[in-house]
Design an enzyme around this catalytic site. Structure first.
Site, short mmCIF file in Angstrom:
data_model
loop_
_atom_site.label_atom_id
_atom_site.label_comp_id
_atom_site.label_asym_id
_atom_site.label_seq_id
_atom_site.Cartn_x
_atom_site.Cartn_y
_atom_site.Cartn_z
N GLU A 1 3.74 -1.37 -0.12
CA GLU A 1 4.17 -1.72 -1.48
C GLU A 1 5.67 -2.01 -1.52
OE1 GLU A 1 2.53 -2.26 -4.31
OE2 GLU A 1 0.58 -1.94 -3.36
N ASP A 2 6.13 -2.92 -0.68
CA ASP A 2 7.51 -3.40 -0.75
C ASP A 2 8.56 -2.37 -0.36
OD1 ASP A 2 7.24 -5.99 -1.20
OD2 ASP A 2 7.55 -5.94 -3.35
N ALA A 3 8.19 -1.33 0.34
CA ALA A 3 9.22 -0.40 0.81
C ALA A 3 9.72 -0.88 2.17
CB ALA A 3 8.64 1.00 0.91
#
Lengths: 600, 376
Positions: free
Chosen positions: A217-219
């Site tokens: 998730e976009d980390a």
């Protein structure tokens, strides 16, 4: 007969709109009319619009007549020698600025190869259609336009050297990157805008892979070793300001260490960092709630009897202290005057910000991400050559967003690092991907940019080859340290006795209307009551008239304001908000009567 | 009467279910099967204290947020423009008297639905006004009359006669006398006022264009469409009562989307079903999935009083017993002031009021009460 409008106002008519328009343009190119004038002929409406007002977006183009650009080699040579300038070109009618209206009448060629006799203008450079910031992004012709816009927005938020005179400035909420680097993959705009003189990012090794799920998730996963070597390290500045105000009656604030009998005096410990003048010394380490500028103010209401009776005029504490959860070092102190001539004290606080979980990092292609975990260098994956990536980016972030330029930059950056040169990635005219791949291959690497990687924790080789390369990464000004917030108990509002709102006031997190509904839907009545207990109160109620009774704590007596003392009074539990609405009803002349009944 | 083996279940299971068991199950095992059915039946019942209304509201409201705003339905070019999506849902739930796009689906009786002369049949349904059948309106300024020349072909097409039209115009246009000669109608002002005669004549001419002459009132557009094997007529505008009087209409299947019209014609039970159908149709076309029982609950509350009541402060909400609950919905001042004038008592019997007071309401874990009484 064509109508002519000057700045939107009807000015008159001409016989033929097109020839009139042509005449105006010729005169403008000849220098007879101002170069800031634009004219637009609307063939369908048979109207001519002449615009000279401000606020129009205009862009420069090379004039073309009969398929021949007005700009010749002679002009270019003169420019190179410095014999002529940009304004000369405009005066000669070689280059002119078009506004949105006149663009409608123009046929603009991208390059001189595609020029035909129909063309009226030639683009100076294709990147002229992008803005300054957008043209800083490499390979902008290999990315969705939406992502390109996000990328240019991110660039504006990146931390770098925001001003060279920062040591003597008092800016609100600014950050400074400790070790900024020039990007390896550049564009023409980097030289033109002198971005390289004040870069706002760092070149790091990026591997596109998952690692224990900490970059989903976009980390992003960051190498702890890289941070220790200075990656993403920045300083945050925030000033604390206070001034000595004058009040009516000759009273005024005083800056200094407050006396102990001042109303609202904190603890002695809170004032420990103040020098005799009531201001902190520089390089003092300050923590939350420490006083930075000591100040007292005169009492608010002079007529208050209580304040008068006490011999000395009791003053109010009004020092400036650090907010909850804030810390730093006193960097710089300024004593001056403000516009009204009052004494003004500004104290600049400095705080070193080492990247931590939750800080935001982006590449230049709209690929943002917050740090998900910081992994010790020993546990990071490594290549067969021993290179350890600084950052792990998730492959799932690429497919749906289609940021091809992100991957091209990765390969190009790798080639830069290996060959020791910069790659030009200017949009529409950058070095072709094929050439870079070929060069990478000649340097002894896989032309796809993939490499065999080994698990840092087990030493095992990964089943797949991982896409590794060098990229320019930016640290954005959104850092968790400025946003983190939690509360168990804390301040409440005076009126409603409910928790305050917002981080600055150490507020609570509201369980709103729709969240309440979910509790009701689950039938969790008792849990819901507990959640809404924040403004719970116990009030005495007169059973005779049903109005709130009074509890006199001094005499320990309870009585009803209507029925007197000889009446049954019972305590009930209510939300304070409801007690408040009862009071509001009373103020409207409505008699809200509580009829009590035993619950059991 | 049910089978004697099922007698003991008579007050526990619905009659319809018992009959089905008797019909389908082998006679020897009736009791055993009924027992199992009862078990399942009890398990399927909703528990006391379950917030069905709120769950319904959430179940309809949440998909509502995903709905595309203001979608108009064009299933091919030959469909009519019907309000769909969120605006339609709001329209139904508000219980609006006049809806944005009323329409009917008229099914036809056997020989007519084969498609022969379907256009002519459709035109007989459509409302025809004088302007549609007239070829020419000419003003005679001298004696203040209007000559309307009728177009013979169009008159025939809408299945009317010149006499019929003359009569309809006389009826529909007040203050005017009508004389007919051939295909020309002569309209004459009854009252002669020389001062404003010409102006009046102009006004009459404009009014005359819209005078109803033939067809079903309110039907502004007709469209024959093929549905499966037969032809039906879709209309814009709705007037079910008048359509049912036409001899070629299949009254069993013809429907309208105007819920109030259904209530007036068939009663409240039909209106309830219409609400369910219309709501479900919208939700379905949006590709969403809402359990029909939530919609049924909403339709039930809207029609429970025998009248269609919208989910508005004038409809369902106005009937709430609690002052606080009503005040917390909309227009709180109005409710509080009226309650104070009447001396209303709020018994705090429902959920909203109790949340306001921060007490447990009669819901879920807050429902059970202590039954045992302490000895006095």
């Amino acid at each position: 007969m064509s109508e002519v409008y000057l700045n939107g106002v009807f000015a008159g008519t001409v016989d033929t709109g097109s020839s009139f328009t042509d005449k105006l343009r010729q005169d403008r190119r000849a220098g007879l009319l101002s170069g800031e004038m634009n004219v637009f002929f609307d063939q369908n409406m048979d109207q001519v619009y002449v615009e000279t007002r401000r606020g129009r977006c205009r862009r420069p183009l090379i004039v073309v007549t009969n398929g021949m650009p007005a700009l010749t080699d002679k002009h270019v040579k003169q420019l190179q020698k410095g014999e002529s300038s940009w304004s000369d070109l405009i005066n000669q009618g070689v280059v002119e600025f078009l506004d949105a209206g006149e663009e409608e009448n123009a046929l603009i060629a991208f390059s001189d190869e595609e020029l035909t006799p129909e063309h009226t203008h030639l683009e100076i450079s294709p990147i002229a259609m992008l803005g300054v910031v957008t043209s800083l992004i490499p390979y902008g012709d290999f990315i969705q336009s939406a992502r390109l816009i996000i990328g240019s927005r991110n660039l504006k938020q990146s931390i770098g050297l925001y001003a060279a005179n920062y040591p003597v400035r008092m800016d609100m909420d600014v950050s400074l990157l400790h070790y900024p680097q020039k990007p390896l993959v550049t564009t023409e705009m980097h030289d033109l805008s002198e971005y390289n003189a004040h870069p706002s990012g760092q070149n790091i090794v990026v591997a596109i892979m998952c690692y224990k799920g900490y970059n989903m998730e976009d980390a992003v996963i960051i190498n702890k070793g890289s941070i220790e070597r200075g990656f993403g390290r920045s300083t945050y500045f925030r000033p604390a300001v206070s001034s000595e105000l004058r009040y009516s009656g000759g009273l005024m604030d005083t800056i200094g260490i407050p006396d102990k009998d001042v109303k609202g005096y904190k603890t002695e410990d809170d004032y420990r960092l103040l020098e005799d003048d009531g201001i902190v010394y520089t390089e003092a380490k300050v923590g939350e709630e420490d006083v930075v500028i000591g100040k007292t103010s005169p009492p608010r209401f002079l007529s208050n009897l209580e304040e008068y009776s006490l011999a000395s005029n009791i003053r109010r504490e009004s020092s400036v202290s650090l907010r909850h959860g804030e810390e730093g070092v006193v960097d710089f102190v300024v004593l001056t005057e403000n516009e009204e001539g009052n004494k003004l004290i500004q104290v600049r606080l400095r705080d070193q910000r080492i990247p931590e979980v939750g800080d935001k990092f982006v590449s230049r292609h709209g690929q943002k991400g917050v740090v998900g975990i910081i992994v010790p260098e020993a546990n990071m994956p490594f290549t067969s050559k021993g290179v350890i990536p600084d950052l792990l980016f998730t492959p799932h972030g690429i497919t749906s967003r289609m940021t091809v330029s992100h991957m091209i930059e990765l390969i190009a950056g790798k080639t830069c690092a290996l060959s020791g040169r910069y790659v030009d990635g200017t949009t529409f005219s950058g070095e072709p991907e094929e050439a870079i791949r070929k060069e990478l291959c000649e340097l002894g690497f896989n032309e796809k940019g993939t490499e065999t990687l080994y698990n840092g924790m087990t030493g095992e080789q990964f089943d797949v080859r991982i896409f590794v390369g060098n990229m320019y990464y930016l640290k954005l000004k959104h850092m968790v340290a400025n946003k983190i917030h939690s509360r168990a108990r804390g301040p409440i509002q005076l009126l409603t006795r409910q928790p305050t709102e917002g981080r600055a006031k150490e507020g609570g997190l509201r369980l709103g209307e729709m969240e309440k509904d979910t509790f009701v839907a689950h039938g969790a009545s008792l849990l819901l009551k507990e959640r809404f207990d924040s403004d719970r109160t116990i009030v005495p109620v007169c059973e005779g008239c049903g109005i709130l009774a009074i509890h006199d704590a001094f005499k320990d007596k309870r009585y009803c304001p209507i029925c007197g003392e000889n009446v049954e009074i019972s305590d009930i539990e209510l939300s304070y908000a409801f007690k408040l609405i009862l009071d509001e009803f009373k103020s409207l002349g409505i008699y809200p009567r509580l009829i009590l009944k035993s619950k059991y | 009467m049910v089978h004697k083996d099922l007698a003991e279940f008579e007050d526990k299971l619905p009659l319809k279910l018992l009959q089905e068991i008797e019909e389908l199950a082998p006679a020897a095992k009736l009791k055993k099967i009924a027992k199992k059915v009862l078990e399942e039946y009890e398990a399927a019942k909703i528990d006391a204290g379950e917030a069905v209304g709120l769950v319904s509201a959430e179940s309809i409201g949440e998909p509502g947020t995903q709905m595309t705003l203001n979608t108009f339905h064009f299933a091919g070019v030959a469909e009519m423009n019907v309000t769909m999506g969120l605006p339609r849902i709001i329209e139904i739930l508000d219980g609006r008297k006049s809806i944005k796009t009323p329409n009917m689906e008229i099914y036809l009786k056997s020989p007519y639905n084969k498609g022969k002369d379907i256009r002519e049949i459709a035109l007989r349904v459509k409302e025809t006004s004088l302007g549609d059948v007239a070829k020419e309106f000419s003003l005679n300024i001298g004696d203040l009359t209007i000559d309307v020349v009728l177009d013979e072909a169009t008159v025939k097409l809408v299945d009317a006669t010149f006499d019929e039209i003359a009569k309809a115009v006389e009826k529909g246009l007040t203050g005017v006398s009508v004389k007919r000669s051939g295909n020309v109608l002569t309209l004459k002002l009854k009252e002669k006022d020389e001062t404003k005669g010409l102006n009046e004549l102009y006004r009459v001419k404009e009014r005359a264009k819209d005078v109803y002459v033939k067809g079903v009132k309110g039907v502004t557009q007709v469209l024959p469409v093929k549905r499966q094997e037969e032809f039906i007529i879709i209309t814009a505008g709705s007037n079910l009562k008048k359509v049912f009087e036409l001899d070629f209409v299949d009254t069993d299947r013809t429907v309208t989307n105007d819920i109030h019209e259904i209530r007036d014609l068939f009663g409240i039970e039909a209106a309830r079903q219409a609400i369910i159908d219309e709501l479900f149709k919208v939700i379905e076309t949006q590709g969403l999935n809402v359990d029909i029982r939530h919609i049924m609950l909403v339709a039930d509350t809207m029609t429970a009083g025998g009248e269609i009541k919208g989910i508005t402060r004038y409809g369902v909400v106005s009937e709430k017993a609690s002052v606080l609950a009503r005040a917390s919905f909309e227009t709180p001042i109005k409710h509080v002031i009226n309650a104070s004038l009447k001396g209303e008592v709020d018994k705090l019997n429902s959920v909203v009021e109790n949340v306001m007071l921060n007490q447990t309401g009669p819901l879920g874990t807050g429902l059970p009460r202590l039954v045992a009484k302490r000895e006095e």
